[in-house]
Design an enzyme around this catalytic site. Structure first.
Site, PDB file in Angstrom:
ATOM      1  N   ASP A 122      -3.123 -18.061   0.811  1.00 33.14           N
ATOM      2  CA  ASP A 122      -4.291 -18.718   0.210  1.00 33.14           C
ATOM      3  C   ASP A 122      -4.818 -19.818   1.125  1.00 33.14           C
ATOM      4  O   ASP A 122      -6.024 -19.959   1.339  1.00 33.14           O
ATOM      5  CB  ASP A 122      -3.960 -19.263  -1.194  1.00 33.14           C
ATOM      6  CG  ASP A 122      -2.584 -19.911  -1.290  1.00 33.14           C
ATOM      7  OD1 ASP A 122      -1.767 -19.739  -0.355  1.00 33.14           O
ATOM      8  OD2 ASP A 122      -2.316 -20.603  -2.284  1.00 33.14           O
ATOM      9  N   TYR A 178       0.820  -1.212   0.000  1.00 33.55           N
ATOM     10  CA  TYR A 178       0.000   0.000   0.000  1.00 33.55           C
ATOM     11  C   TYR A 178       0.859   1.269   0.000  1.00 33.55           C
ATOM     12  O   TYR A 178       0.368   2.356  -0.265  1.00 33.55           O
ATOM     13  CB  TYR A 178      -0.943   0.019   1.211  1.00 33.55           C
ATOM     14  CG  TYR A 178      -2.041  -1.036   1.164  1.00 33.55           C
ATOM     15  CD1 TYR A 178      -2.221  -1.828   0.044  1.00 33.55           C
ATOM     16  CD2 TYR A 178      -2.886  -1.224   2.234  1.00 33.55           C
ATOM     17  CE1 TYR A 178      -3.209  -2.803   0.000  1.00 33.55           C
ATOM     18  CE2 TYR A 178      -3.888  -2.191   2.195  1.00 33.55           C
ATOM     19  CZ  TYR A 178      -4.045  -2.976   1.081  1.00 33.55           C
ATOM     20  OH  TYR A 178      -5.024  -3.934   1.039  1.00 33.55           O
ATOM     21  N   ASP A 232     -10.969  -8.898   7.486  1.00 32.47           N
ATOM     22  CA  ASP A 232     -12.387  -8.763   7.129  1.00 32.47           C
ATOM     23  C   ASP A 232     -13.060 -10.128   7.051  1.00 32.47           C
ATOM     24  O   ASP A 232     -14.220 -10.293   7.440  1.00 32.47           O
ATOM     25  CB  ASP A 232     -12.552  -8.035   5.790  1.00 32.47           C
ATOM     26  CG  ASP A 232     -12.686  -6.532   5.988  1.00 32.47           C
ATOM     27  OD1 ASP A 232     -12.288  -6.049   7.072  1.00 32.47           O
ATOM     28  OD2 ASP A 232     -13.193  -5.848   5.082  1.00 32.47           O
ATOM     29  N   LYS A 256       3.455 -15.325   1.529  1.00 30.58           N
ATOM     30  CA  LYS A 256       3.355 -16.019   0.240  1.00 30.58           C
ATOM     31  C   LYS A 256       4.795 -16.275  -0.194  1.00 30.58           C
ATOM     32  O   LYS A 256       5.242 -15.854  -1.274  1.00 30.58           O
ATOM     33  CB  LYS A 256       2.569 -15.127  -0.748  1.00 30.58           C
ATOM     34  CG  LYS A 256       2.183 -15.804  -2.039  1.00 30.58           C
ATOM     35  CD  LYS A 256       1.056 -16.811  -1.905  1.00 30.58           C
ATOM     36  CE  LYS A 256       0.774 -17.468  -3.249  1.00 30.58           C
ATOM     37  NZ  LYS A 256      -0.071 -18.661  -3.142  1.00 30.58           N
ATOM     38  N   ASP A 260      -5.354  -6.922   5.705  1.00 22.56           N
ATOM     39  CA  ASP A 260      -6.560  -6.180   5.327  1.00 22.56           C
ATOM     40  C   ASP A 260      -7.652  -7.173   4.932  1.00 22.56           C
ATOM     41  O   ASP A 260      -8.798  -7.109   5.396  1.00 22.56           O
ATOM     42  CB  ASP A 260      -6.193  -5.266   4.143  1.00 22.56           C
ATOM     43  CG  ASP A 260      -7.276  -4.269   3.812  1.00 22.56           C
ATOM     44  OD1 ASP A 260      -8.284  -4.221   4.536  1.00 22.56           O
ATOM     45  OD2 ASP A 260      -7.117  -3.540   2.810  1.00 22.56           O
TER      46      ASP A 260
END
Ligand code: NAD
Length: 369
Positions: free
Chosen positions: A226, A143, A254, A194, A250
């Site tokens: 994943d 980000y 959620d 990852k 992020d």
């Protein structure tokens, strides 16, 4: 003499003032009944600050925030400010606070209260008793990484670039927050990356391994993002603490939030680096937004804001006893059947925002007697 702590209260917009009003009553109760007196100062942020001062975050509010022992924020935003320039939007106030206070660690618990387990979209036995926390790195990663942007290529097509960048120092400091948390909880930390595809997160994994040497009492595991997404909905109770990058956090936080069934129940904390005077800059806020659709109607669930204060007690003031007292009071009031409209799916008796405040004070009084 009582210990004194100062809290900056930033009500913000929409339902912010309503949920913060009930939280003030809870804080005042602890001031009157605990060993610490909480001095509350007030400031403007978001749309409220824009309306008064033409900007979503003023130097005055920033000064109050940096002087306070902790900050509690309601919510920002609303349709009336949606057309403003990007730098004037209410959300910029929130981002500005995070940046100026150096809040690099975002803590998002996902706790399923027994009485609400049926409100989850997942089967009750999968989520009942869930109590995990996600530690998301908040100021680095893709980000913020450079180079970034969109450029036009000679053939007329466009190329978009964002960069995933972490230094090992940034990984180390977020890993330490997560290991410290795991040490105080059930001693299990899962680092999500990852590493099979992204070199940057292979470095993340290696750095977390190195920090682990200082925390032999914590069991460390690693998981690809994943798989983590899959495991969160398959068997979330396997997790105690998860630590991960800004973007993975992020998304996963959620996903974990949905396991609990309601946005109105979810608190969060953002922490910075310890200052010379020993304080840790910190801001606590409900995960939900300003809910313009129900603002001003005395319908909002104040429990996410109230539970954010419980996190403040635990993480900023090291007052586990009071945090447990408050969280237990929330559990009992849910068992008693008190429900704001958003959590009515699990059945019970519908109450307003202020009646939910009454209910929590009733439970707190019961604890004391
Ligand atoms: P939202 O979280 O405000 O609302 C989503 C839905 O959940 C709405 O139906 C709302 O009524 C309900 N809801 C949210 N909190 C609730 C509560 N405490 N009790 C009962 N119901 C609740 O998200 P949105 O509608 O996408 O955004 C509204 C505004 O809030 C936007 O301006 C957005 O930018 C802003 N926002 C702010 C924050 C923040 O301040 N941290 C976070 C998210 C969104």
């Amino acid at each position: 003499m009582n210990d004194v702590k100062t809290i900056l209260m930033l009500d913000g917009d929409g339902i912010g003032p309503e949920v913060m009003r009930e939280t003030r009553r809870v804080i005042d109760w602890f001031s009157a009944n605990g060993g610490t007196r909480y001095e509350l100062t007030n400031g403007l942020v978001g749309g409220a600050s824009y309306d008064a001062h033409g900007q979503p975050l003023t130097d005055d509010t920033l000064k109050l925030a940096s002087e306070a022992d902790a900050v509690l924020l309601g919510a920002v935003g609303g349709p009336q400010w949606e057309d403003l320039n990007f730098d004037k939007k209410p959300e910029r106030g929130l981002l500005g606070l995070r940046k100026e206070l150096g809040l690099f660690a975002n803590l998002r618990p996902a706790v399923v209260f027994e009485a609400l387990a049926e409100a989850s979209t997942l089967k009750t036995d999968i989520v009942a008793g869930l109590n995990m926390i996600i530690v998301r790195e908040l100021t680095g990663g893709i980000y913020f990484g450079e180079p970034r942007g969109v450029e036009k290529l000679p053939d007329g097509s466009r190329k978009g670039v964002n960069s995933l960048v972490y230094t090992s120092d940034e990984v180390e400091r977020i890993a330490r927050v997560a290991f410290d948390l795991a040490k105080k909880r059930n001693g299990r930390l899962c680092s999500v990356d990852k590493a099979n595809v992204l070199e940057c997160t292979l470095m993340w994994r290696e750095t977390v391994e190195q920090v682990h040497a200082d925390y032999p009492q914590v069991a460390l595991s690693h998981m690809y993002v994943d798989n983590a997404a899959m495991q969160l909905v398959r068997d979330p109770k396997q997790f105690d603490v998860i630590v991960t990058t800004n973007m993975f956090g992020d998304i996963l936080s959620d996903c974990a939030a949905m396991l609990t069934g309601s946005l109105g129940m979810l608190p969060s904390a953002s922490l910075g680096e310890k200052c010379a005077d020993g304080r840790i800059p910190s801001m606590y806020e409900p995960v939900h937004g300003s809910a313009p659709d129900i603002a001003g109607k005395n319908l909002a669930n104040p429990l996410a804001a109230i539970l954010s204060f419980a996190m403040m007690l635990r993480y900023s003031f090291d007052d586990t006893t009071s945090a447990d007292t408050l969280e237990d009071a929330v559990k009992r009031l849910l068992v008693s059947g008190a429900r704001t409209a958003d959590i009515m799916e699990a059945g019970g008796r519908q109450v307003s925002t202020s009646e939910m405040g009454d209910a929590i004070l009733f439970e707190l009084e019961n604890t004391a007697s």
